[in-house]
Write a protein that holds these residues in place. Structure first.
Motif, mmCIF file in Angstrom:
data_model
loop_
_atom_site.group_PDB
_atom_site.id
_atom_site.type_symbol
_atom_site.label_atom_id
_atom_site.label_comp_id
_atom_site.label_asym_id
_atom_site.label_seq_id
_atom_site.Cartn_x
_atom_site.Cartn_y
_atom_site.Cartn_z
ATOM 1 N N UNK A 142 7.774 2.356 -14.737
ATOM 2 C CA UNK A 142 7.046 3.398 -14.927
ATOM 3 C C UNK A 142 8.081 4.436 -14.549
ATOM 4 N N UNK A 143 8.961 4.224 -13.363
ATOM 5 C CA UNK A 143 10.107 4.971 -13.308
ATOM 6 C C UNK A 143 11.136 5.291 -14.294
ATOM 7 N N UNK A 171 0.839 -1.245 -0.054
ATOM 8 C CA UNK A 171 0.077 -0.030 -0.109
ATOM 9 C C UNK A 171 1.251 1.206 -0.023
ATOM 10 N N UNK A 172 1.938 1.088 0.761
ATOM 11 C CA UNK A 172 2.651 2.320 0.999
ATOM 12 C C UNK A 172 3.487 2.764 -0.620
ATOM 13 N N UNK A 173 3.938 1.555 -1.247
ATOM 14 C CA UNK A 173 4.569 1.749 -2.570
ATOM 15 C C UNK A 173 3.492 2.362 -3.521
ATOM 16 N N UNK A 174 2.226 1.711 -3.356
ATOM 17 C CA UNK A 174 1.099 1.931 -4.702
ATOM 18 C C UNK A 174 0.756 3.600 -4.478
ATOM 19 N N UNK A 175 0.714 3.954 -3.066
ATOM 20 C CA UNK A 175 0.309 5.408 -2.797
ATOM 21 C C UNK A 175 1.332 6.490 -3.311
ATOM 22 N N UNK A 176 2.740 5.749 -2.917
ATOM 23 C CA UNK A 176 3.719 6.880 -3.553
ATOM 24 C C UNK A 176 3.751 7.115 -4.881
ATOM 25 N N UNK A 177 3.586 5.887 -5.805
ATOM 26 C CA UNK A 177 3.652 5.791 -7.149
ATOM 27 C C UNK A 177 2.417 6.822 -7.763
ATOM 28 N N UNK A 178 1.021 6.530 -6.907
ATOM 29 C CA UNK A 178 -0.075 7.202 -7.241
ATOM 30 C C UNK A 178 0.234 8.689 -7.170
ATOM 31 N N UNK A 179 0.701 9.169 -6.184
ATOM 32 C CA UNK A 179 1.096 10.345 -5.793
ATOM 33 C C UNK A 179 2.148 11.068 -6.763
ATOM 34 N N UNK A 202 12.845 -4.273 -1.179
ATOM 35 C CA UNK A 202 12.332 -4.938 -0.266
ATOM 36 C C UNK A 202 11.578 -6.461 -0.823
ATOM 37 N N UNK A 203 11.811 -7.408 -0.138
ATOM 38 C CA UNK A 203 11.277 -8.813 -0.557
ATOM 39 C C UNK A 203 9.673 -8.811 -0.339
ATOM 40 N N UNK A 204 9.127 -7.670 0.416
ATOM 41 C CA UNK A 204 7.760 -7.692 0.814
ATOM 42 C C UNK A 204 7.138 -7.241 -0.653
ATOM 43 N N UNK A 205 7.503 -6.734 -1.371
ATOM 44 C CA UNK A 205 7.000 -6.181 -2.731
ATOM 45 C C UNK A 205 6.636 -7.262 -3.882
ATOM 46 N N UNK A 206 5.760 -7.543 -4.271
ATOM 47 C CA UNK A 206 5.636 -8.518 -5.208
ATOM 48 C C UNK A 206 6.384 -8.284 -6.590
ATOM 49 N N UNK A 207 6.827 -9.301 -7.281
ATOM 50 C CA UNK A 207 7.701 -9.232 -8.305
ATOM 51 C C UNK A 207 7.108 -8.397 -9.622
ATOM 52 N N UNK A 208 5.630 -8.819 -9.585
ATOM 53 C CA UNK A 208 4.976 -8.146 -10.726
ATOM 54 C C UNK A 208 4.671 -6.589 -10.479
ATOM 55 N N UNK A 209 4.937 -6.427 -9.242
ATOM 56 C CA UNK A 209 4.672 -4.705 -8.996
ATOM 57 C C UNK A 209 5.894 -4.274 -8.928
ATOM 58 N N UNK A 210 7.106 -4.940 -8.640
ATOM 59 C CA UNK A 210 8.311 -4.249 -8.697
ATOM 60 C C UNK A 210 8.548 -3.892 -10.164
ATOM 61 N N UNK A 211 8.196 -4.760 -11.080
ATOM 62 C CA UNK A 211 8.569 -4.520 -12.568
ATOM 63 C C UNK A 211 7.803 -3.678 -13.040
ATOM 64 N N UNK A 212 6.721 -3.388 -12.633
ATOM 65 C CA UNK A 212 5.474 -2.425 -13.271
ATOM 66 C C UNK A 212 6.025 -0.907 -12.689
#
Length: 184
Positions: free
Chosen positions: A180-181, A132-140, A166-176
């Protein structure tokens, strides 16, 4: 692009608003395994009283009803009040903050929405919810970028890049997120 971003944000909001896998809101008991960081009523630094929990649940329902009929300003006021109660009580405000960000966005206040998303990221970090933290930062960053706030985008990118390790971030999210970055 803006239409895609609005629909993406709306879809993400729907997922975040569900709160739990089965869409049910739960109050976490003190003797449970631990609070669900996605639950708007989960105990944080201190327990909610039963009255506070009922009030928060009612206000979230009322704010949803306001949004459905286009009363965004009223929903914003109620969501801010809900967030304030949750923060004072030590409860996790992440679901409330996601809804508040969406309402700000619906009102055309993209910079305010991005600010709420930063607040959401901080609350998610406190609740040990890195996704949630990562998604919120990305959306911001998306919203700040659309509004030409390049300094804000640059300020958030190091935190986002650090989270990608972080290993807590799913690979698919990390790649996406990485893709984006790389296009920023």
């Amino acid at each position: 692009m803006r239409a895609i971003s609005r629909s993406l944000l709306a879809a993400l909001a729907l997922l975040a608003a569900l709160g739990t896998a089965d869409g049910q809101t739960r109050i976490v008991r003190a003797d449970a395994a631990g609070p669900d960081p996605r639950d708007p009523l989960a105990a944080g630094r201190g327990p909610l009283t039963a009255d506070e929990a009922r009030t928060i649940a009612r206000w979230l329902d009322e704010s949803d009803a306001m949004v459905v009929v286009g009363r965004y300003a009223d929903a914003r006021r109620l969501l801010r009040t809900t967030r304030d109660l949750q923060v004072r009580a030590g409860a996790n405000p992440t679901v409330t903050l996601r809804r508040l960000a969406n309402v700000e966005f619906g009102l055309g206040n993209e910079v305010a929405a991005a600010g709420v998303l930063e607040e959401l990221a901080d609350a998610a970090c406190e609740a040990h919810d890195p996704v949630t933290e990562l998604q919120a930062l990305l959306d911001a960053t998306v919203l700040y970028g659309q509004e030409g706030k390049r300094t804000k985008v640059r300020d958030l990118q190091p935190r986002i890049r650090k989270m990608l390790a972080s290993p807590a971030i799913p690979d698919a999210m990390r790649q996406s997120v990485t893709r984006h970055l790389d296009h920023e």
